[in-house]
Scaffold this motif. Structure first.
Motif, PDB file in Angstrom:
ATOM      1  N   ARG A 245      -4.746   0.807  -4.504  1.00 59.62           N
ATOM      2  CA  ARG A 245      -4.056   1.039  -3.067  1.00 59.62           C
ATOM      3  C   ARG A 245      -4.921   1.203  -1.773  1.00 59.62           C
ATOM      4  NH1 ARG A 245      -3.485   7.670  -2.539  1.00 59.62           N
ATOM      5  NH2 ARG A 245      -5.927   6.821  -2.555  1.00 59.62           N
ATOM      6  N   ASP A 246      -6.537   1.454  -2.678  1.00 63.99           N
ATOM      7  CA  ASP A 246      -7.397   1.602  -1.941  1.00 63.99           C
ATOM      8  C   ASP A 246      -7.902  -0.049  -1.711  1.00 63.99           C
ATOM      9  OD1 ASP A 246      -7.173   4.297  -2.301  1.00 63.99           O
ATOM     10  OD2 ASP A 246      -9.406   4.474  -3.408  1.00 63.99           O
TER      11      ASP A 246
ATOM     12  N   THR B 286      -3.998   3.938  -8.077  1.00 61.07           N
ATOM     13  CA  THR B 286      -4.658   4.290  -6.716  1.00 61.07           C
ATOM     14  C   THR B 286      -6.393   4.015  -5.648  1.00 61.07           C
ATOM     15  OG1 THR B 286      -4.709   7.122  -6.854  1.00 61.07           O
ATOM     16  CG2 THR B 286      -6.939   6.562  -6.314  1.00 61.07           C
TER      17      THR B 286
ATOM     18  N   GLN C 247       1.193  -0.990  -0.222  1.00 60.92           N
ATOM     19  CA  GLN C 247       0.048  -0.342   0.361  1.00 60.92           C
ATOM     20  C   GLN C 247       1.049   1.295   0.097  1.00 60.92           C
ATOM     21  OE1 GLN C 247      -1.596   1.430   3.790  1.00 60.92           O
ATOM     22  NE2 GLN C 247      -3.573   2.281   2.664  1.00 60.92           N
ATOM     23  N   THR C 248       2.057   1.128   0.553  1.00 58.52           N
ATOM     24  CA  THR C 248       2.731   2.367   1.024  1.00 58.52           C
ATOM     25  C   THR C 248       2.820   2.798  -0.732  1.00 58.52           C
ATOM     26  OG1 THR C 248       3.149   1.607   3.278  1.00 58.52           O
ATOM     27  CG2 THR C 248       4.886   3.242   2.216  1.00 58.52           C
TER      28      THR C 248
ATOM     29  N   TYR D 164       2.647   1.716  -3.022  1.00 57.38           N
ATOM     30  CA  TYR D 164       1.317   2.485  -4.467  1.00 57.38           C
ATOM     31  C   TYR D 164       1.480   4.041  -4.489  1.00 57.38           C
ATOM     32  CZ  TYR D 164       0.030  -2.645  -6.417  1.00 57.38           C
ATOM     33  OH  TYR D 164       0.658  -3.386  -6.767  1.00 57.38           O
ATOM     34  N   ASN D 165       0.718   3.992  -2.892  1.00 51.72           N
ATOM     35  CA  ASN D 165       0.751   5.811  -2.184  1.00 51.72           C
ATOM     36  C   ASN D 165       1.833   6.122  -3.096  1.00 51.72           C
ATOM     37  OD1 ASN D 165      -1.137   7.199  -1.088  1.00 51.72           O
ATOM     38  ND2 ASN D 165       0.454   7.540   0.626  1.00 51.72           N
ATOM     39  N   ASP D 166       3.369   5.849  -2.623  1.00 50.03           N
ATOM     40  CA  ASP D 166       4.121   7.007  -2.879  1.00 50.03           C
ATOM     41  C   ASP D 166       4.624   6.955  -4.309  1.00 50.03           C
ATOM     42  OD1 ASP D 166       5.523   6.724  -0.533  1.00 50.03           O
ATOM     43  OD2 ASP D 166       6.148   5.075  -0.754  1.00 50.03           O
TER      44      ASP D 166
ATOM     45  N   ARG E 232      -1.883   6.787 -12.654  1.00 46.95           N
ATOM     46  CA  ARG E 232      -2.402   7.173 -11.251  1.00 46.95           C
ATOM     47  C   ARG E 232      -4.282   6.637 -10.845  1.00 46.95           C
ATOM     48  NH1 ARG E 232      -1.262  13.296  -9.778  1.00 46.95           N
ATOM     49  NH2 ARG E 232      -1.501  12.878  -7.982  1.00 46.95           N
TER      50      ARG E 232
ATOM     51  N   ILE F  65       1.687   7.029  -7.021  1.00 42.86           N
ATOM     52  CA  ILE F  65       0.323   8.343  -7.126  1.00 42.86           C
ATOM     53  C   ILE F  65       1.220   9.423  -6.943  1.00 42.86           C
ATOM     54  CG2 ILE F  65      -1.837   8.637  -6.060  1.00 42.86           C
ATOM     55  CD1 ILE F  65      -2.203   6.490  -5.156  1.00 42.86           C
TER      56      ILE F  65
END
Length: 151
Positions: A117-118, A114, A94-95, A97-99, A110, A101
């Motif tokens: 990540r969700d 996202t 998750q981290t 993917y967030n980084d 993106r 994005i």
């Protein structure tokens, strides 16, 4: 992450240490046979012997403290360990993917990241809820004591 008891931490530590020491031992012995330099081979073999010694020490200490008898009877520690390990990995993902994005400007990519990540967040929530449910199971009652005399 859930707070583990000392017994659970020891159990998890021993399991992970044994796996890592075995991996180190196997690699050292394999590489020692592949390397032509006897001095380097000797160093690798010594590292392998040290790893074996560590594994023996863990096994002896596990028997000495009777670790299996310390594990709670109301849950499977193996299952909890596995689930907590998966939670760690999902959080890493998750981290990741967030980084990305934040860094990627292509709207299509993106949006996909996202969504991923969700979905990872949903997985984290489900796993954490199940871990909490397992940990909160009541323990088995071994004996029932009566407060009235003669019973």
């Amino acid at each position: 992450m859930q707070k583990l008891t000392q017994q659970e931490l020891i159990y998890s530590c021993f399991n992970n240490a044994e796996k890592q020491e075995k991996t180190l031992k196997d690699k050292c012995l394999k590489y020692a046979n592949q390397i032509g330099d006897p001095m380097i081979s000797g160093i690798l073999e010594e590292c392998g012997r040290i790893a074996s010694k560590h594994m023996d020490g863990i096994k002896q200490k596990r028997k000495l403290i009777k670790l299996p008898s310390l594990v709670k009877t109301n849950m499977s520690l193996d299952t909890l360990d596995l689930m907590q390990d998966v939670v760690k990995e999902v959080i890493k993902l998750q981290t990741f993917y967030n980084d990305h994005i934040i860094m990627i400007t292509n709207p299509d990519i993106r949006e996909m990241l996202t969504q991923f990540r969700d979905e990872e967040m949903k997985s984290i929530s489900m796993l954490q809820q199940k871990i909490e449910a397992i940990e909160s199971k009541p323990t088995e009652i071994n004996k029932v004591f009566s407060t009235r005399e003669g019973l």
